[in-house]
Design a protein around this motif. Structure first.
Motif, mmCIF file in Angstrom:
data_model
loop_
_atom_site.group_PDB
_atom_site.id
_atom_site.type_symbol
_atom_site.label_atom_id
_atom_site.label_comp_id
_atom_site.label_asym_id
_atom_site.label_seq_id
_atom_site.Cartn_x
_atom_site.Cartn_y
_atom_site.Cartn_z
ATOM 1 N N VAL A 96 0.831 -1.075 0.138
ATOM 2 C CA VAL A 96 0.330 -0.014 0.056
ATOM 3 C C VAL A 96 0.939 1.219 0.111
ATOM 4 O O VAL A 96 1.793 1.174 0.638
ATOM 5 C CB VAL A 96 -1.024 0.064 1.094
ATOM 6 N N CYS A 97 0.577 2.232 -0.778
ATOM 7 C CA CYS A 97 1.357 3.429 -0.814
ATOM 8 C C CYS A 97 0.514 4.492 -1.395
ATOM 9 O O CYS A 97 -0.629 4.451 -2.077
ATOM 10 C CB CYS A 97 2.684 3.242 -1.736
ATOM 11 N N LEU A 98 1.066 5.800 -1.416
ATOM 12 C CA LEU A 98 0.288 6.973 -1.958
ATOM 13 C C LEU A 98 0.219 6.913 -3.417
ATOM 14 O O LEU A 98 1.212 5.981 -4.216
ATOM 15 C CB LEU A 98 0.997 8.451 -1.667
ATOM 16 N N HIS A 99 -0.677 7.503 -4.014
ATOM 17 C CA HIS A 99 -0.856 7.329 -5.609
ATOM 18 C C HIS A 99 0.105 7.851 -6.101
ATOM 19 O O HIS A 99 1.151 7.367 -7.218
ATOM 20 C CB HIS A 99 -2.093 8.174 -5.860
ATOM 21 N N SER A 100 1.171 9.043 -5.647
ATOM 22 C CA SER A 100 2.124 9.369 -6.283
ATOM 23 C C SER A 100 3.302 8.508 -6.479
ATOM 24 O O SER A 100 4.236 8.503 -7.186
ATOM 25 C CB SER A 100 2.337 10.751 -5.718
ATOM 26 N N GLU A 223 -7.857 23.509 -6.039
ATOM 27 C CA GLU A 223 -7.564 22.195 -5.253
ATOM 28 C C GLU A 223 -7.735 20.790 -5.445
ATOM 29 O O GLU A 223 -8.767 20.676 -6.246
ATOM 30 C CB GLU A 223 -7.906 22.659 -3.679
ATOM 31 N N THR A 224 -7.206 19.937 -5.201
ATOM 32 C CA THR A 224 -7.205 18.487 -5.316
ATOM 33 C C THR A 224 -6.602 17.684 -4.423
ATOM 34 O O THR A 224 -5.540 18.242 -3.744
ATOM 35 C CB THR A 224 -6.789 18.231 -6.933
ATOM 36 N N THR A 225 -6.937 16.299 -4.408
ATOM 37 C CA THR A 225 -6.298 15.464 -3.441
ATOM 38 C C THR A 225 -5.069 15.016 -4.155
ATOM 39 O O THR A 225 -4.140 14.150 -3.300
ATOM 40 C CB THR A 225 -7.218 14.267 -2.956
ATOM 41 N N LEU A 226 -4.756 14.900 -5.406
ATOM 42 C CA LEU A 226 -3.880 14.307 -6.148
ATOM 43 C C LEU A 226 -2.504 15.275 -6.640
ATOM 44 O O LEU A 226 -2.618 16.337 -7.139
ATOM 45 C CB LEU A 226 -4.247 13.604 -7.590
ATOM 46 N N SER A 227 -1.393 14.832 -6.170
ATOM 47 C CA SER A 227 -0.211 15.727 -6.613
ATOM 48 C C SER A 227 -0.218 15.595 -8.200
ATOM 49 O O SER A 227 0.399 16.691 -8.800
ATOM 50 C CB SER A 227 1.046 14.938 -6.134
ATOM 51 N N GLU A 228 -0.303 14.837 -8.829
ATOM 52 C CA GLU A 228 -0.352 14.573 -10.383
ATOM 53 C C GLU A 228 -1.145 15.564 -10.824
ATOM 54 O O GLU A 228 -0.819 16.380 -11.971
ATOM 55 C CB GLU A 228 -0.746 13.289 -10.957
ATOM 56 N N SER A 229 -2.335 15.743 -10.359
ATOM 57 C CA SER A 229 -3.255 16.889 -11.081
ATOM 58 C C SER A 229 -2.543 18.332 -10.755
ATOM 59 O O SER A 229 -2.776 19.123 -11.590
ATOM 60 C CB SER A 229 -4.653 16.704 -10.434
ATOM 61 N N LEU A 230 -2.161 18.618 -9.679
ATOM 62 C CA LEU A 230 -1.617 19.744 -9.550
ATOM 63 C C LEU A 230 -0.352 20.071 -10.249
ATOM 64 O O LEU A 230 -0.225 21.300 -10.810
ATOM 65 C CB LEU A 230 -1.020 19.758 -8.032
ATOM 66 N N ILE A 231 0.423 18.798 -10.477
ATOM 67 C CA ILE A 231 1.677 19.044 -11.336
ATOM 68 C C ILE A 231 1.242 19.333 -12.903
ATOM 69 O O ILE A 231 1.776 20.204 -13.488
ATOM 70 C CB ILE A 231 2.470 17.797 -11.215
ATOM 71 N N LYS A 232 -0.046 18.854 -13.389
ATOM 72 C CA LYS A 232 -0.182 19.077 -14.660
ATOM 73 C C LYS A 232 -0.762 20.411 -14.856
ATOM 74 O O LYS A 232 -0.452 21.255 -15.986
ATOM 75 C CB LYS A 232 -1.442 18.014 -15.283
ATOM 76 N N MET A 233 -1.473 20.930 -13.803
ATOM 77 C CA MET A 233 -2.009 22.225 -13.788
ATOM 78 C C MET A 233 -0.972 23.333 -13.846
ATOM 79 O O MET A 233 -1.264 24.330 -14.383
ATOM 80 C CB MET A 233 -2.888 22.540 -12.594
ATOM 81 N N ALA A 234 0.237 22.975 -13.113
ATOM 82 C CA ALA A 234 1.381 23.911 -12.791
ATOM 83 C C ALA A 234 2.040 24.050 -14.307
ATOM 84 O O ALA A 234 2.486 25.053 -14.650
ATOM 85 C CB ALA A 234 2.420 23.537 -12.013
ATOM 86 N N VAL A 235 2.158 22.878 -14.937
ATOM 87 C CA VAL A 235 3.008 22.675 -16.400
ATOM 88 C C VAL A 235 2.194 23.673 -17.364
ATOM 89 O O VAL A 235 2.573 24.261 -18.033
ATOM 90 C CB VAL A 235 2.964 21.356 -16.679
ATOM 91 N N SER A 236 0.627 23.546 -17.261
ATOM 92 C CA SER A 236 -0.135 24.369 -18.097
ATOM 93 C C SER A 236 -0.343 25.730 -17.719
ATOM 94 O O SER A 236 -0.774 26.590 -18.499
ATOM 95 C CB SER A 236 -1.496 23.950 -18.048
ATOM 96 N N GLY A 237 0.687 26.140 -16.620
ATOM 97 C CA GLY A 237 0.725 27.655 -16.653
ATOM 98 C C GLY A 237 -0.444 28.176 -15.642
ATOM 99 O O GLY A 237 -0.602 29.412 -15.577
ATOM 100 N N MET A 238 -1.218 27.240 -15.026
ATOM 101 C CA MET A 238 -2.493 27.785 -14.098
ATOM 102 C C MET A 238 -1.825 28.306 -12.921
ATOM 103 O O MET A 238 -2.681 28.657 -12.205
ATOM 104 C CB MET A 238 -3.270 26.542 -14.072
ATOM 105 N N GLY A 239 -0.646 28.064 -12.296
ATOM 106 C CA GLY A 239 -0.294 28.553 -10.806
ATOM 107 C C GLY A 239 0.876 27.941 -10.261
ATOM 108 O O GLY A 239 1.337 27.096 -11.014
ATOM 109 N N ILE A 240 1.031 28.151 -9.259
ATOM 110 C CA ILE A 240 2.258 27.632 -8.400
ATOM 111 C C ILE A 240 1.655 26.470 -7.429
ATOM 112 O O ILE A 240 0.674 26.499 -6.883
ATOM 113 C CB ILE A 240 2.685 28.684 -7.515
#
Length: 303
Positions: A96-100, A223-240
């Motif tokens: 068992v581990c985190l999704h990331s 906001e989201t529970t997933l690091s992967e989602s935040l990373i994709k949003m950041a790559v898209s220039g949506m924020g820090i």
């Protein structure tokens, strides 16, 4: 309804005290109390009279006892019938581990281990919802290995500390990142759009105190529970966003992301990633996995 609630019910019935029953069930008192309340909510009636000491069953609780005893016996017999022999020779290691971790960290770790894990079937469950439940699963032999950050909210309770052993696997950093375009084009003296972890995630409890303490010019926009989602949003220039280094190595290497507030190294958060198993875990497959991971860690230290 979860079957462990039935064991909780029997323990509280026998001991008549939340503190003692929680200790017997290897969970904190608050977690144990929540589980009893969840069972009562599922059944639809109060099962315990909390005004008495020791705590006693209500009339509905007394009627519930034989049902619980029959269910627990049936579950016990079923599990024993199907798992007793298979576990002796089963080469499966249940992790068992985190999704990331499952997406980014575990493949690298398994690749580094190479032949040390040869012959094993690694069953990976990317979910850490209710860390107490996962530690209990190690003790109940429902899972074999748990990977988690060594931080508040993800450590075993003091009741479980002497029942599990751990191995430090990696030292991790969680850093603020931003796309080069947003960094270059963002107007001076205006707030940066902030991509945050949801409040009920453990990384929220790691990052939020830092951002509040240092008073950064951030404006929450997502906001989201997933690091992967935040990373994709950041790559898209949506924020820090604050992201684990193990999850953004390619993005940093390709220049899709850069460190935000690079002049302020105190904004990077350091965390240890640890691997846990029950001290009673003695299946050959689990022992091979444990020794393999420890050897990978030792080799990394030598390098």
């Amino acid at each position: 309804m979860e079957f462990k609630w039935l064991d909780d019910f029997m323990s509280l019935m026998e001991l008549g005290n939340f503190s003692a029953a929680a200790k017997a069930r290897h969970v904190t008192q608050s977690a144990f109390s929540r589980r009893i309340q969840a069972l009562e909510l599922w059944v639809g009636v109060p099962l315990f009279d909390r005004t008495s000491y020791p705590i006693t069953l209500t009339e509905q609780g007394k009627k519930f006892v034989p049902y619980v005893e029959n269910l627990l016996e049936m579950v016990k017999v079923t599990k024993e019938d199907f798992s007793r022999e298979s576990l002796k020779t089963d080469n499966t290691v249940r992790i068992v581990c985190l999704h990331s971790f499952a997406v980014n960290l575990m493949p690298r770790l398994f690749r580094q281990a190479g032949t040390l894990l040869e012959g094993l079937n690694l069953a990976l469950n990317p979910s850490v919802q209710g860390i107490d439940n996962h530690f209990q699963a190690l003790l109940d032999n429902s899972n074999d290995i748990l990977f988690a950050y060594n931080t508040k909210g993800m450590r075993p309770s003091f009741l479980l500390e002497d029942k599990v052993e751990r191995c430090l696997v990696f030292k991790e950093k969680i850093i603020p990142v931003i796309s080069p375009e947003l960094l270059e084009n963002h107007p001076k003296d205006s707030r940066y759009p902030y991509l945050a972890y949801s409040e009920h995630t453990f990384l929220f409890n790691v990052v939020a105190p830092l951002t509040e303490r240092v008073g950064l010019p951030l404006e929450p926009v997502f906001e989201t529970t997933l690091s992967e989602s935040l990373i994709k949003m950041a790559v898209s220039g949506m924020g820090i966003a604050w992201a684990p280094l193990h999850a953004i190595e390619e993005e940093l290497e390709q220049g899709l992301l850069v460190q935000a507030f690079a002049e302020r190294p105190e904004l990077a958060i350091s965390l240890d990633i640890v691997c846990y198993r029950s001290k009673g875990a003695n299946r050959p497959a689990v022992e091979q996995f444990w020794q393999g991971i420890n050897e990978v860690v030792a080799q990394s230290g030598r390098e």
